[in-house]
Design an enzyme around this catalytic site. Structure first.
Site, mmCIF file in Angstrom:
data_model
loop_
_atom_site.group_PDB
_atom_site.id
_atom_site.type_symbol
_atom_site.label_atom_id
_atom_site.label_comp_id
_atom_site.label_asym_id
_atom_site.label_seq_id
_atom_site.Cartn_x
_atom_site.Cartn_y
_atom_site.Cartn_z
ATOM 1 N NE ARG A 32 -3.430 -2.776 0.111
ATOM 2 C CZ ARG A 32 -3.230 -3.983 -0.437
ATOM 3 N NH1 ARG A 32 -2.127 -4.263 -1.122
ATOM 4 N NH2 ARG A 32 -4.142 -4.919 -0.306
ATOM 5 C CB ALA A 68 -0.438 2.347 3.952
ATOM 6 C CG LEU A 70 6.558 4.820 9.755
ATOM 7 C CD1 LEU A 70 7.857 5.422 9.251
ATOM 8 C CD2 LEU A 70 6.431 5.060 11.260
ATOM 9 C CG LEU A 72 2.895 1.037 10.879
ATOM 10 C CD1 LEU A 72 1.450 0.563 11.022
ATOM 11 C CD2 LEU A 72 3.220 2.068 11.953
ATOM 12 N N GLY A 115 1.786 9.068 7.441
ATOM 13 C CA GLY A 115 2.857 9.694 6.668
ATOM 14 C C GLY A 115 2.466 9.966 5.224
ATOM 15 C CD GLU A 118 3.599 13.070 9.064
ATOM 16 O OE1 GLU A 118 4.031 13.918 9.841
ATOM 17 O OE2 GLU A 118 3.964 11.875 9.090
ATOM 18 C CD GLU A 138 0.335 9.349 11.988
ATOM 19 O OE1 GLU A 138 -0.914 9.296 11.881
ATOM 20 O OE2 GLU A 138 1.075 9.787 11.106
ATOM 21 N NE ARG A 141 -1.573 1.664 12.753
ATOM 22 C CZ ARG A 141 -2.780 1.110 12.647
ATOM 23 N NH1 ARG A 141 -3.355 0.522 13.672
ATOM 24 N NH2 ARG A 141 -3.424 1.118 11.488
HETATM 25 C C1 1HE Z 1 1.756 -2.021 5.696
HETATM 26 C C2 1HE Z 1 1.275 -0.727 6.014
HETATM 27 C C3 1HE Z 1 2.131 0.105 6.781
HETATM 28 C C4 1HE Z 1 -0.239 -1.733 4.876
HETATM 29 N N1 1HE Z 1 3.323 -0.370 7.145
HETATM 30 N N2 1HE Z 1 2.954 -2.445 6.109
HETATM 31 N N3 1HE Z 1 -0.144 3.726 8.800
HETATM 32 C C5 1HE Z 1 -1.226 3.013 9.210
HETATM 33 O O1 1HE Z 1 -1.433 2.776 10.381
HETATM 34 C C6 1HE Z 1 -2.106 2.487 8.119
HETATM 35 C C7 1HE Z 1 -2.003 0.977 8.087
HETATM 36 N N4 1HE Z 1 -2.615 0.406 6.906
HETATM 37 C C8 1HE Z 1 -3.967 0.270 6.757
HETATM 38 O O2 1HE Z 1 -4.770 0.735 7.537
HETATM 39 C C9 1HE Z 1 -4.425 -0.510 5.563
HETATM 40 O O3 1HE Z 1 -3.332 -1.291 5.098
HETATM 41 C C10 1HE Z 1 -4.920 0.379 4.378
HETATM 42 C C11 1HE Z 1 -6.241 1.054 4.743
HETATM 43 C C12 1HE Z 1 -3.899 1.439 3.985
HETATM 44 C C13 1HE Z 1 -5.117 -0.516 3.127
HETATM 45 O O4 1HE Z 1 -5.955 -1.626 3.476
HETATM 46 P P1 1HE Z 1 -5.963 -2.909 2.531
HETATM 47 O O5 1HE Z 1 -7.021 -3.826 3.072
HETATM 48 O O6 1HE Z 1 -6.052 -2.495 1.109
HETATM 49 O O7 1HE Z 1 -4.494 -3.570 2.683
HETATM 50 P P2 1HE Z 1 -3.901 -4.502 3.859
HETATM 51 O O8 1HE Z 1 -4.351 -5.897 3.673
HETATM 52 O O9 1HE Z 1 -4.154 -3.888 5.185
HETATM 53 O O10 1HE Z 1 -2.347 -4.359 3.595
HETATM 54 C C14 1HE Z 1 -1.698 -5.012 2.513
HETATM 55 C C15 1HE Z 1 -0.269 -5.279 2.931
HETATM 56 O O11 1HE Z 1 0.379 -4.020 3.160
HETATM 57 C C16 1HE Z 1 -0.181 -6.026 4.248
HETATM 58 O O12 1HE Z 1 0.993 -6.811 4.213
HETATM 59 P P3 1HE Z 1 0.941 -8.381 3.822
HETATM 60 O O13 1HE Z 1 2.353 -8.824 3.839
HETATM 61 O O14 1HE Z 1 0.075 -9.011 4.884
HETATM 62 O O15 1HE Z 1 0.297 -8.436 2.452
HETATM 63 C C17 1HE Z 1 0.003 -4.937 5.273
HETATM 64 O O16 1HE Z 1 0.652 -5.355 6.448
HETATM 65 C C18 1HE Z 1 0.880 -3.974 4.491
HETATM 66 N N5 1HE Z 1 0.784 -2.612 4.992
HETATM 67 N N6 1HE Z 1 0.036 -0.591 5.487
HETATM 68 C C19 1HE Z 1 3.712 -1.615 6.819
HETATM 69 N N7 1HE Z 1 1.772 1.352 7.080
HETATM 70 C C20 1HE Z 1 6.914 9.919 9.798
HETATM 71 S S1 1HE Z 1 5.895 9.357 10.907
HETATM 72 C C21 1HE Z 1 4.487 8.776 10.109
HETATM 73 C C22 1HE Z 1 3.708 7.923 11.055
HETATM 74 C C23 1HE Z 1 2.703 7.077 10.349
HETATM 75 O O17 1HE Z 1 2.541 7.132 9.147
HETATM 76 S S2 1HE Z 1 1.788 6.050 11.343
HETATM 77 C C24 1HE Z 1 0.526 5.467 10.325
HETATM 78 C C25 1HE Z 1 0.901 4.189 9.653
#
Ligand code: 1HE
Length: 264
Positions: A32, A68, A70, A72, A115, A118, A138, A141
């Protein structure tokens, strides 16, 4: 030779006969477009190495989501000092987006979260399609924004909205998000990239000093006390209008050879 991004998770292409628009594509759709360190550094380097033909850039994401946030997976083992340097690395990279060589237009769809929001907020114009949604997970989390979001996002939507989003996990859909100020344009699903490219082609035709003033002077003037802002504005106005290109453009209008302002 064409500059090659330092991460395979981001692609750089050019649009236009003279390669005047850079098209930057987050290409980590399977995750993502989650932003790992290599991707953030590659973005920084892209903006430091854009060819001089480029007058505007578009940034968009592969797959069903813009970004999606940072990665994580990389967060797990950092101590406080490393966390601070990591955040500062994001700041340096997104600073290159905001205060780089050319205006940047973000084409948003699907998740624009954490992010990813951002990154979008460091761009100069945001075009969203109907599938876009905005959130700051964030809060849930147990972390905080670290990519400049606390500085840039309140400037788009206000401190109260950002506080609410982080405290409650509130998600804005595309329509409410446009009304709140996340995006300046809302287009039908699947059309954000086309619209963003159309705008970028238009922006790339501006006089370079006008684009420079809008990117580098305007946001700083907005931060200055009014009396300093007026002076900065006057200096910038004088510099911009002294350029030969400004004189040619004004003359073209006076000679009836330039477009009039038309109602849309
Ligand atoms: C990820 C990430 C990620 C997906 N880091 N691996 N961001 C978040 O907290 C958002 C987290 N993500 C989500 O809520 C959802 O993934 C989405 C709404 C974006 C998309 O949902 P979906 O159903 O299309 O995808 P999915 O099944 O959740 O994710 C597909 C794969 O991407 C899956 O990995 P897989 O190996 O199981 O296929 C997920 O783990 C992976 N994935 N998002 C790592 N963010 C400078 S500071 C900034 C601080 C932040 O940004 S915190 C917010 C982080």
């Amino acid at each position: 030779m064409t500059y090659k991004p330092t991460s395979t998770d981001v692609q750089l292409d050019f649009h236009g006969d003279n390669r005047e628009v850079a098209v930057i594509r987050l290409s980590r759709g399977a995750k993502r477009n989650a932003l790992n360190d290599a991707l953030i550094l590659a973005l920084r380097d892209i903006f430091e190495n854009l060819p001089s033909t480029v007058g505007a850039a578009v940034i968009h994401g592969e797959g069903a989501h813009f970004c999606a946030g940072l990665d994580l997976g990389e967060l797990q083992e950092r101590d406080a000092g490393q966390g601070m340097h990591h955040s500062r690395m994001w700041h340096a990279a997104l600073e290159r987006v905001q205060y780089g060589p050319v205006p940047v237009i973000a084409a948003l769809h699907g998740a624009v979260v954490g992010g990813g929001l951002e990154l979008a907020s460091a761009c100069h114009i945001r075009v969203a399609d109907e599938s876009a949604f905005y959130a700051l997970p964030e809060g849930s989390r147990g972390i905080f924004v670290g990519g400049g979001g606390s500085v840039r996002i309140p400037k788009l939507v206000g401190v109260a909205r950002m506080t609410d989003m982080m405290l409650t996990g509130r998600v804005y859909n595309a329509q409410d998000g446009e009304r709140a100020g996340f995006a300046q344009y809302l287009v039908p699903e699947g059309e954000a990239f086309t619209k963003a490219l159309e705008l970028a082609v238009r922006v790339a035709q501006n006089a370079p000093l006008t684009n420079y003033a809008l990117m580098h002077a305007l946001p700083r003037i907005a931060e200055q006390p009014a009396d300093q802002g007026y002076l900065t504005e006057a200096l910038m106005a004088a510099i911009a209008q002294s350029a030969p290109e400004a004189k040619q453009r004004v003359k073209a209008f006076l000679d009836g050879k330039a477009n009039k302002v038309a109602k849309s």
